[in-house]
Write an enzyme that holds these catalytic residues in place. Structure first.
Site, mmCIF file in Angstrom:
data_model
loop_
_atom_site.group_PDB
_atom_site.id
_atom_site.type_symbol
_atom_site.label_atom_id
_atom_site.label_comp_id
_atom_site.label_asym_id
_atom_site.label_seq_id
_atom_site.Cartn_x
_atom_site.Cartn_y
_atom_site.Cartn_z
ATOM 1 N N TYR A 9 29.964 32.433 42.053
ATOM 2 C CA TYR A 9 29.435 33.076 43.257
ATOM 3 C C TYR A 9 27.914 33.016 43.370
ATOM 4 C CZ TYR A 9 34.124 35.157 43.233
ATOM 5 O OH TYR A 9 35.483 35.356 43.204
ATOM 6 N N TYR A 137 40.870 39.861 51.254
ATOM 7 C CA TYR A 137 40.506 39.009 50.116
ATOM 8 C C TYR A 137 41.607 39.156 49.073
ATOM 9 C CZ TYR A 137 38.412 37.208 45.897
ATOM 10 O OH TYR A 137 38.195 36.490 44.748
ATOM 11 N N ASP A 231 48.745 44.094 47.204
ATOM 12 C CA ASP A 231 47.787 43.564 46.239
ATOM 13 C C ASP A 231 46.935 44.741 45.753
ATOM 14 O OD1 ASP A 231 45.637 42.498 44.908
ATOM 15 O OD2 ASP A 231 45.173 40.973 46.419
ATOM 16 N N LYS A 265 43.019 43.251 36.739
ATOM 17 C CA LYS A 265 41.740 43.907 36.467
ATOM 18 C C LYS A 265 41.849 45.010 35.419
ATOM 19 C CE LYS A 265 39.318 42.761 40.784
ATOM 20 N NZ LYS A 265 38.292 41.902 40.205
#
Length: 422
Positions: A9, A137, A231, A265
């Protein structure tokens, strides 16, 4: 000296050198000269219990001495079996079938494959596309990229090279709800499922929506007989104040139970990479057959890695024995950051659980904002028009106030000329 590391990024030609970290402790990153920064990002939402927690470290170390890895095809092991069982107890409804993978993006790809395969087993082979929402996203792999907003996301440059999905506004009101239902009705032969980031859209702009919006999405999926895929890679594990964001609907007469749930995560407490895709029984049963060809043909090399499973089990132990006061975190973030609403340059300040967001009307140079934060002993990574924090859930009061102070001071220090209070 040539830079052999291609960093994420960033524009490698113009980006400043990255901050080198040699150690971590609690909620802190430690530099080579002993400098310390509070990690207000929890390493992209993952280090939920802070760094180097002794219980997690001991579980991983003990597993390392016995079996660091073994393939999961035709083989099983106790850490994976135990973790899968525990996750199904935590997950709502009959989300009873856990498929392991090695990253959040892959968990999303697995969910897509599950949904398409489910409908093929139900004689709907044309259902191969998905609906997601504006500012969505869902990851960086090719399939996950296609679910991200094709115009507003960081993947917009690739929108002409990936599968075209359907994108509509979140159904926050009657008009948007009608649009969602219209697209689902018109494309009933082609849409396999609807992807949603419950309550908090992450890298698409840190946007929030309410429980009623989530209920409308669930109702539309049921009305048009498509799968609902949640998600929760970012929002899972108490980030929004509940174990999962969909749990905020528990008080409703019919709580939301997604057909497929993606987690990652914080799953391993920021120790190593692992993710899971959890399916409800009716999705799993679509693949459960005497025909070998009906199986879900997917299997990452490092799926159900024993070290990662041990870290995840240790993390769940901590959630069982530790009472994190997420309401307190939200209250501090909301009270402290609210002062920034007075600045004309700031478009919005919003907080939910352990997430605090400052959104700018005309974003300052975020690299300068980050430099101001680092000078104040805080590590945050602003992006787009947002400065935000997702601190470790175990953060102490003083450290949380230091994060807020740094966000406030960095905002004032980078205000464009002519900015004023409202």
């Amino acid at each position: 000296m040539m830079n052999h590391v291609w960093r994420p990024y960033c524009q490698m030609k113009t980006a400043p050198p990255p901050m080198k970290i040699v150690a971590t402790e609690g909620c802190h990153l430690i530099g080579a000269s002993g400098q310390r920064w509070i990690d207000g990002m929890a390493s992209w939402w993952s280090a939920c219990h802070g760094y180097n927690h002794p219980h997690v470290r001991e579980a991983v170390t003990e597993q390392l001495t016995r079996m660091p890895h073994v393939m999961f095809g035709g083989i099983t092991h106790d850490p994976a079996e135990r973790l899968a069982s525990r996750l199904t107890v935590l997950a709502p409804g009959d989300l009873n079938h856990v498929f392991f993978s090695d990253s959040g993006s892959v968990a999303v790809e697995v969910a897509m494959k599950m949904a398409i395969g489910h409908w093929r087993r139900h004689h709907r082979p044309r259902r191969t596309r998905f609906l997601a929402f504006h500012n969505a996203y869902h990851g960086d792999t090719t399939g996950a990229m296609s679910l991200c907003d094709p115009q507003r996301s960081m993947h917009a440059r690739y929108s002409d090279a990936i599968t075209k999905q359907f994108h509509v506004p979140l159904p926050r009101d009657e008009s948007a709800d009608e649009e969602l239902n219209r697209v689902l009705a018109e494309q009933s032969d082609s849409i396999a499922g609807v992807f949603v980031e419950p309550l908090v859209q992450g890298a698409g702009g840190m946007r929030f929506h309410d429980v009623e919006t989530l209920l409308r999405i669930r109702d539309a999926c049921q009305r048009h007989d498509v799968l609902l895929i949640a998600d929760e890679i970012a929002t899972g594990f108490q980030r929004t104040g509940k174990m999962f964001a969909v749990d905020h609907t528990a008080e409703d007469e019919h709580p939301v139970v997604p057909d497929i749930l993606c987690l990652g995560k914080a799953l391993t407490a920021g120790t190593m990479s692992m993710a899971v895709t959890i399916a409800r029984t009716h999705v799993f049963d679509s693949f459960y057959d005497d025909d070998p060809g009906a199986a879900l043909m997917h299997g990452p090399t490092f799926m159900a890695n024993p070290l990662a499973c041990s870290a995840a089990n240790a993390s769940l132990d901590l959630f069982e024995t530790t009472s994190y006061d997420i309401d307190r975190l939200e209250s501090v973030l909301r009270d402290r950051l609210s002062v920034l609403r007075e600045i004309d340059h700031v478009a919005d300040v919003r907080c939910l659980g352990a997430v605090g967001v400052v959104q700018f009307r005309d974003p300052p140079k975020m690299q300068r904002v980050q430099e101001e934060l680092v000078q104040r002993g805080v590590w945050l990574r602003p992006f787009g028009d947002c400065l935000y924090t997702t601190p470790p859930l175990c953060i102490d009061e003083d450290s949380l106030h230091q994060i807020c102070d740094a966000m406030i001071d960095a905002t004032h220090a980078t205000l464009p000329s002519g900015s004023q209070l409202r």
